[in-house]
Enzyme design. Structure first.
Site, mmCIF file in Angstrom:
data_model
loop_
_atom_site.group_PDB
_atom_site.id
_atom_site.type_symbol
_atom_site.label_atom_id
_atom_site.label_comp_id
_atom_site.label_asym_id
_atom_site.label_seq_id
_atom_site.Cartn_x
_atom_site.Cartn_y
_atom_site.Cartn_z
ATOM 1 N N ASP A 174 -6.688 7.969 -3.949
ATOM 2 C CA ASP A 174 -7.142 8.098 -2.510
ATOM 3 C C ASP A 174 -6.628 9.068 -1.473
ATOM 4 O O ASP A 174 -7.242 9.305 -0.434
ATOM 5 C CB ASP A 174 -7.082 6.588 -1.778
ATOM 6 C CG ASP A 174 -7.999 5.532 -2.505
ATOM 7 O OD1 ASP A 174 -8.971 5.795 -3.257
ATOM 8 O OD2 ASP A 174 -7.730 4.400 -2.439
ATOM 9 N N LYS A 184 -9.713 3.531 4.653
ATOM 10 C CA LYS A 184 -11.189 3.761 4.250
ATOM 11 C C LYS A 184 -11.759 2.479 3.448
ATOM 12 O O LYS A 184 -11.035 1.268 3.116
ATOM 13 C CB LYS A 184 -11.032 4.695 3.073
ATOM 14 C CG LYS A 184 -10.203 4.327 1.928
ATOM 15 C CD LYS A 184 -10.786 3.589 0.802
ATOM 16 C CE LYS A 184 -9.707 3.122 -0.474
ATOM 17 N NZ LYS A 184 -10.243 2.065 -1.008
HETATM 18 C C1 LIG Z 1 -9.476 1.186 -6.116
HETATM 19 C C2 LIG Z 1 -9.493 2.295 -5.146
HETATM 20 C C3 LIG Z 1 -10.709 2.609 -4.621
HETATM 21 O O1 LIG Z 1 -10.860 3.653 -3.643
HETATM 22 O O2 LIG Z 1 -8.701 2.047 -4.114
HETATM 23 P P1 LIG Z 1 -7.684 1.042 -3.381
HETATM 24 O O3 LIG Z 1 -8.198 -0.330 -3.637
HETATM 25 O O4 LIG Z 1 -6.370 1.031 -4.260
HETATM 26 O O5 LIG Z 1 -7.530 1.209 -1.983
HETATM 27 C C4 LIG Z 1 -8.860 3.714 -5.717
HETATM 28 O O6 LIG Z 1 -9.433 3.905 -6.925
HETATM 29 C C5 LIG Z 1 -7.350 3.584 -6.207
HETATM 30 O O7 LIG Z 1 -6.792 4.595 -5.708
HETATM 31 P P2 LIG Z 1 -4.911 4.635 -5.376
HETATM 32 O O8 LIG Z 1 -4.478 3.475 -4.612
HETATM 33 O O9 LIG Z 1 -4.784 5.723 -4.747
HETATM 34 O O10 LIG Z 1 -4.438 4.603 -6.986
HETATM 35 P P3 LIG Z 1 -3.504 5.240 -7.782
HETATM 36 O O11 LIG Z 1 -2.089 4.980 -6.990
HETATM 37 O O12 LIG Z 1 -3.983 6.607 -7.924
HETATM 38 O O13 LIG Z 1 -3.686 4.475 -8.905
HETATM 39 C C6 LIG Z 1 -3.163 3.155 -9.037
HETATM 40 C C7 LIG Z 1 -3.677 2.397 -10.557
HETATM 41 O O14 LIG Z 1 -4.976 2.190 -10.413
HETATM 42 C C8 LIG Z 1 -5.535 2.405 -11.447
HETATM 43 N N1 LIG Z 1 -6.691 3.411 -11.401
HETATM 44 C C9 LIG Z 1 -6.799 4.057 -10.138
HETATM 45 C C10 LIG Z 1 -7.779 4.967 -9.839
HETATM 46 C C11 LIG Z 1 -8.797 5.150 -10.890
HETATM 47 N N2 LIG Z 1 -9.649 6.180 -10.737
HETATM 48 N N3 LIG Z 1 -8.815 4.543 -12.118
HETATM 49 C C12 LIG Z 1 -7.541 3.448 -12.071
HETATM 50 O O15 LIG Z 1 -7.629 3.140 -13.113
HETATM 51 C C13 LIG Z 1 -4.801 2.870 -12.289
HETATM 52 O O16 LIG Z 1 -4.313 1.765 -13.103
HETATM 53 C C14 LIG Z 1 -3.531 3.420 -11.681
HETATM 54 O O17 LIG Z 1 -2.401 3.563 -12.372
HETATM 55 N N1 LIG Z 2 3.628 4.007 2.936
HETATM 56 C C1 LIG Z 2 3.056 2.834 2.261
HETATM 57 N N2 LIG Z 2 2.321 1.856 2.839
HETATM 58 C C2 LIG Z 2 2.080 0.731 2.214
HETATM 59 N N3 LIG Z 2 2.482 0.555 0.729
HETATM 60 C C3 LIG Z 2 3.166 1.361 0.210
HETATM 61 C C4 LIG Z 2 3.328 2.627 0.790
HETATM 62 N N4 LIG Z 2 4.166 3.588 -0.175
HETATM 63 C C5 LIG Z 2 3.985 2.713 -1.369
HETATM 64 N N5 LIG Z 2 3.401 1.554 -1.259
HETATM 65 C C6 LIG Z 2 3.214 0.754 -2.143
HETATM 66 O O1 LIG Z 2 1.895 0.766 -2.692
HETATM 67 C C7 LIG Z 2 1.234 -0.511 -2.762
HETATM 68 C C8 LIG Z 2 -0.129 -0.354 -2.380
HETATM 69 O O2 LIG Z 2 -0.440 -0.052 -1.078
HETATM 70 P P1 LIG Z 2 -1.659 0.375 -0.036
HETATM 71 O O3 LIG Z 2 -1.908 1.826 -0.191
HETATM 72 O O4 LIG Z 2 -1.312 -0.299 1.348
HETATM 73 O O5 LIG Z 2 -2.681 -0.580 -0.739
HETATM 74 P P2 LIG Z 2 -4.103 -0.115 -1.658
HETATM 75 O O6 LIG Z 2 -3.661 0.741 -2.630
HETATM 76 O O7 LIG Z 2 -4.664 -1.650 -1.973
HETATM 77 O O8 LIG Z 2 -4.951 0.461 -0.639
HETATM 78 C C9 LIG Z 2 1.993 -1.468 -1.941
HETATM 79 O O9 LIG Z 2 2.052 -2.784 -2.555
HETATM 80 C C10 LIG Z 2 3.388 -0.951 -1.942
HETATM 81 O O10 LIG Z 2 4.061 -1.299 -2.860
#
Ligand SMILES: C[C@@](CO)(OP(=O)(O)O)[C@H](O)COP(=O)(O)OP(=O)(O)OC[C@H]1O[C@@H](n2ccc(N)nc2=O)[C@H](O)[C@@H]1O
Ligand SMILES: Nc1ncnc2c1ncn2[C@@H]1O[C@H](COP(=O)(O)OP(=O)(O)O)[C@@H](O)[C@H]1O
Length: 332
Positions: free
Chosen positions: A162, A15
């Site tokens: 997400d 996404k």
């Molecule tokens: C920033 C975003 C935008 O879509 O995506 P990514 O950049 O990771 O892909 C999301 O909010 C990330 O989603 P995701 O990667 O699933 O996050 P999670 O594992 O649930 O959370 C990881 C950490 O991100 C922070 N977190 C996440 C979501 C949120 N609404 N508030 C937060 O503060 C928290 O510190 C949490 O412990």
């Molecule tokens: N199936 C998976 N693929 C990638 N990373 C994973 C997975 N499961 C756990 N992780 C952990 O989650 C972290 C975030 O991964 P990813 O979902 O690829 O990125 P983002 O949260 O930035 O979208 C990675 O650094 C890794 O340590």
């Protein structure tokens, strides 16, 4: 429930957050957000195979032919294993997803998951979340648990903010911590060029950098006092109208400056994307993947080619695409 046999293969999309507004910090450590997600045509594939031995096995590859696979080959020449960044144990999001479905089943054997990854790792594109979503759907089909989309979304929410969107796909507004989804209309495809970085950014670090910045500019007032953000009407309008120029004018990500602070080398790459002809560029989620919005498919091809000539990996994609899809099922 019948005895599980054979394999099920499911795809799930990465996404882009075309708009990501970060509100107050909650006591849980999460933030309230208003996110407009768009699923794009960069897909993860998970194959779940029933095993007689209990437990969850895991194997991982970069999808043959993907930019990730090409990059991994180049880095392997210098002795670096890019697959090593992906956990192979029970902490892998796909393994955690399988464990939740196993617990809801009466299967006393196990499951092997094979992950074929095309979404940048720790890239801000929800690759791990897509793996979790695909594993939930694959295991549900394999074990015959018939959990239904609401229950799968509820399990997904336990795995990460997400994950529910990776199940749903398309375009959606995510409120709460990003998991309270409302589908939005985007009837015409948008054309993007993705620029994956060769490093990751930790999501909690990007949120923490934003909180620190907010503490500094408000003279110490807490990030918990930020107003709750609402779904941005201008972004939803541009998506509904299929208007790439309109969307380019309103792309916004509150995590962009924190991500660029953590990885300043991304700034010139963003500028190169614009110079190559993109309408606008944004950091996807917590970064470091850059998403360059282009006028149409031809422009996206031209921007990707131009960046490629400058030695920058660039992948044209379209969005929105559908969420998890069962692609095949074999009966053992
Ligand atoms: C920033 C975003 C935008 O879509 O995506 P990514 O950049 O990771 O892909 C999301 O909010 C990330 O989603 P995701 O990667 O699933 O996050 P999670 O594992 O649930 O959370 C990881 C950490 O991100 C922070 N977190 C996440 C979501 C949120 N609404 N508030 C937060 O503060 C928290 O510190 C949490 O412990
Ligand atoms: N199936 C998976 N693929 C990638 N990373 C994973 C997975 N499961 C756990 N992780 C952990 O989650 C972290 C975030 O991964 P990813 O979902 O690829 O990125 P983002 O949260 O930035 O979208 C990675 O650094 C890794 O340590």
């Amino acid at each position: 429930m019948p005895t599980p046999t054979g394999s099920v293969t499911v795809s799930a999309p990465g996404k882009i957050n075309v708009c990501f507004l970060v509100g107050p910090l909650l006591s849980s450590g999460y933030h309230r957000v208003a996110s407009v997600y768009q699923a794009v045509s960069l897909l993860e594939h998970v194959t779940a195979t029933a095993t007689d031995e209990p437990g969850i096995g895991l194997s991982v590859e970069f999808t043959p032919g993907s930019v990730l696979a090409a990059r991994a080959r180049r880095r392997a020449d210098s002795g670096i294993d890019l697959l090593a960044a992906i956990p192979r144990d029970a902490t892998n999001l796909a393994a955690r997803a399988a464990a939740l479905v196993l617990a809801a089943s009466d299967w006393d054997g196990g499951v092997h998951l094979h992950l074929s990854k095309a979404v940048p790792v720790a890239g801000g594109m929800g690759g791990g979340s897509a793996d979790a979503a695909a594993a939930l759907v694959a295991c549900d089909a394999l074990f015959g648990t018939a959990l239904g989309s609401r229950e799968l979304a509820r399990l997904g929410e336990q795995l990460g903010a997400d994950v529910p969107f990776a199940l749903l796909g398309g375009v959606a507004v995510g409120l709460g911590t990003g998991t309270e989804l409302t589908p939005a209309l985007a009837p015409v495809p948008f054309h993007w060029v993705l620029v994956p970085a060769d490093f990751g950014i930790s999501t909690p670090r990007a949120f923490a950098a934003l909180d620190e910045h907010r503490r500094a500019v408000t003279g110490g007032a807490g990030p918990d006092r930020i107003p709750v953000p609402a779904a941005p009407a201008d972004v939803l309008h541009a998506l509904r109208a299929g208007d790439p120029q309109g969307l380019a004018a309103v792309l916004h990500n509150d995590l962009q400056e924190p991500a660029l602070g953590l990885a300043p080398q991304l700034r010139p790459v963003l500028a190169e994307g614009l110079a190559a002809g993109a309408l606008a560029g944004i950091v996807s989620g917590s970064g470091p993947t850059l998403a360059l919005l282009c006028l149409d498919e031809d422009d996206a091809e031209a921007v990707a080619t131009s960046l490629g000539h400058r030695g920058i990996d660039a992948v044209p994609v379209t969005g929105p695409v559908t969420g998890t899809q069962i692609l095949s099922r074999t009966s053992g």
